[in-house]
Each structure stands twice: as C-alpha cells, then as structure tokens.
Design an enzyme around this catalytic site. Sequence first.
Site, PDB file in Angstrom:
ATOM      1  N   LYS A  71      19.230  84.098  70.757  1.00 17.72           N
ATOM      2  CA  LYS A  71      18.750  84.800  69.556  1.00 17.72           C
ATOM      3  C   LYS A  71      18.968  86.315  69.617  1.00 17.72           C
ATOM      4  O   LYS A  71      19.211  86.945  68.588  1.00 17.72           O
ATOM      5  CB  LYS A  71      17.265  84.506  69.327  1.00 17.72           C
ATOM      6  CG  LYS A  71      16.993  83.142  68.738  1.00 17.72           C
ATOM      7  CD  LYS A  71      15.506  82.984  68.490  1.00 17.72           C
ATOM      8  CE  LYS A  71      15.208  81.726  67.719  1.00 17.72           C
ATOM      9  NZ  LYS A  71      13.787  81.623  67.372  1.00 17.72           N
ATOM     10  N   ASP A 107      12.349  83.543  61.033  1.00 14.26           N
ATOM     11  CA  ASP A 107      11.140  83.077  61.728  1.00 14.26           C
ATOM     12  C   ASP A 107       9.882  83.731  61.158  1.00 14.26           C
ATOM     13  O   ASP A 107       8.842  83.082  60.992  1.00 14.26           O
ATOM     14  CB  ASP A 107      11.226  83.374  63.229  1.00 14.26           C
ATOM     15  CG  ASP A 107      12.064  82.352  63.974  1.00 14.26           C
ATOM     16  OD1 ASP A 107      12.198  81.213  63.490  1.00 14.26           O
ATOM     17  OD2 ASP A 107      12.592  82.694  65.053  1.00 14.26           O
TER      18      ASP A 107
END
Length: 293
Positions: A71, A107
């Site tokens: 990520k 997210d």
Amino acid sequence: MRISGSTALYGIIGYPVEHSLSPAIHNAAINELSLDAVYVAFSVKPDGLAKAVDGLRVMGVRGFNVTMPFKAEVMVHLDALDDEAAAVKAVNTVVNDDGKLIGYNTDGVGALEALRRAVGEVSGLDIVVVGAGGAARALVSRLSGFQCDITVLSRDPGKAKLLVENFKGRANANIAYGDLSLQTQRKVIPRARLIINATPVGMTVPGCPIDPGLIHSGHVVFDMIYWPPETQLLREARLKGASTLNGLSMLVHQAAHSFNLWFKMAPPVEVMFRAAWEGLLKWGEAGRQPSQR
Ligand code: NAP
C-alpha cells in the site's frame, strides 16, 4: 459473466492474496450490473512490484486494488496521487486513465461510511483510535474534517504524534495522541463515545488492544478486523452492553468507493455485502483465514 476480447480487466495485487474477498465482492457487483468486466487476484512477490505495476499498465488493466504489503510502496510506481492518498501515504485503489496510473485511498471513506451507518453523525463525538498505521491514518484523515475530539493511541507514541501532526493543521477536529499505557487508557477511554481498533490485535495477534475493564455500555466499539467476526475486543464490548461493529462494513464500503472510481457508477452495495459475507462463511467453514482485502 461472459468473457470476450473486449472484457475489461480489474484486479488486486498483494502477497498473499489468494484468500482475498475482493474478487467475490467486485464480481458480484459486476454481474448484478451486467458489465463487460472481470476482477481477478494477482499474487505478486514482494520483489516483483515494479514489474507487476508496469505490466498492469501496458496490458491496459483498467483499475486495481492494492493490499498488504504494497500500500505504501506502490506510490512511487504511479503517475499521480489524489490528495487524500498523498496525505495518508498509502494507496489501496489505482485507476488506469489511458496509461496514466492514479492512486487513491478509499479505506478512510469506507470506514467513515461504516461508522455513519452505525452511529449516525460523527460530529460532536469523543473518539479514540487505537493504532497509528495506514488504516488509522486513512480514517483520521476523514474524521479530522468533522468537529469532533480524536485521540490516537499507539504503542509507539512517536508514530501517533507523526500521524496527528500530519492532519492537525488542516483539521476541524481537536486531535491529540498518547501511548497505550494503562494510565493513558484510564484517562481517555472512559470519557470517549467511540473506540476504534486499527491494529491487528484480535486477528493475527491474540488478545485485546485495550483494557477491557474500561469499556462501558455507553461506548460504540468499532473493530476494523472482520475475521474473526467477533474479536475479543468486540466480545468484551458486547458483554458490557456496548454497541459493536466489525470491519466487514468498512471492507464493503471501501470496495464500493473503488468500484465507483473505476466504473463511474454507484455499485449495488447490498449485493457486495452478501458476497463478502458468503465468502467469509466459506472460509469459516474451511477453518481458514481470509487475507486483508
Ligand atoms: P499497519 O499499517 O501495519 O498498522 C498497524 C498498527 O497496529 C500500527 O500502529 C502498529 O504499531 C499497531 N500494532 C501492531 N501490533 C500491535 C500490538 N501487538 N499491540 C499494539 N499495537 C499494535 O496496518 P493497517 O493497514 O493500518 O491495518 C490495521 C488493522 O486494520 C488490521 O487489523 C487490518 O486488517 C485492518 N484493516 C481493515 C480494513 C477493512 O476494510 N475492514 C482495511 C484496512 C485495514 P507499530 O507501528 O508500533 O507496529
């Protein structure tokens, strides 16, 4: 789903990624909307990230998710970052815009959406976030836009301090940080309304991330973990009469926002939920553990 020469390809890169729920979630939405697309999982060994991203670009993969351990690392391989991904310093969604790869982070918005459905408005709340990693940064980035009180607790208070300093200047919220000592927990947890676990404690690390004795019936406890569906933290909270929420809703809502970025249309969230839940049940029956996404 019928695959042809014109079928658009989407996917997820991670390692390991074989047990990811994302293919089930996205393909359920693709099928429901009868789109000419398919979503697959690409297992990319940690030393293969640069080549994999180049391959996805040149093969015209329209978009992909990024999960552990890439990520943060993926950012240097992209052509542009949206503001939120840059601030959070993590990307979980990439859009291939005619060969230009643009990184996003869904997210935070996914977690916020899950929270709002559980507690209504977050403005005015006293919120404790445990953990100072990527998921905590993504959520605090979103929460900091509201007039609320946020305290980030981390076993490494230096990391919590960095997180808070990153968002303080542009925040409507009051943001503070602290360590995870019992003394600090006693100060901040009883007065909070919302407690959020953004650590792997309860999933890959056994135990409870905070002292369960401090939880009371006035708390709403959100654990970002979705497997097991009830962590020790959520069990203790339920037994104390607190409201509880696990990470499944966050998982589905972050996926819904990725889908929207790729297809420019709202996905059928209930269908995605069902697919995620069925995927979890399958893994539960097999006694196995799904990966992060
Ligand atoms: P991360 O970047 O690795 O951050 C993890 C955080 O937890 C760090 O602050 C780390 O502290 C802390 N931590 C790790 N082990 C700990 C322990 N034994 N005691 C106390 N703190 C500990 O991971 P992440 O991406 O933020 O993910 C955090 C959690 O959120 C994971 O459980 C993940 O599965 C979940 N998540 C859920 C979703 C969803 O869609 N539901 C999405 C993303 C993440 P150090 O920095 O000191 O190691």
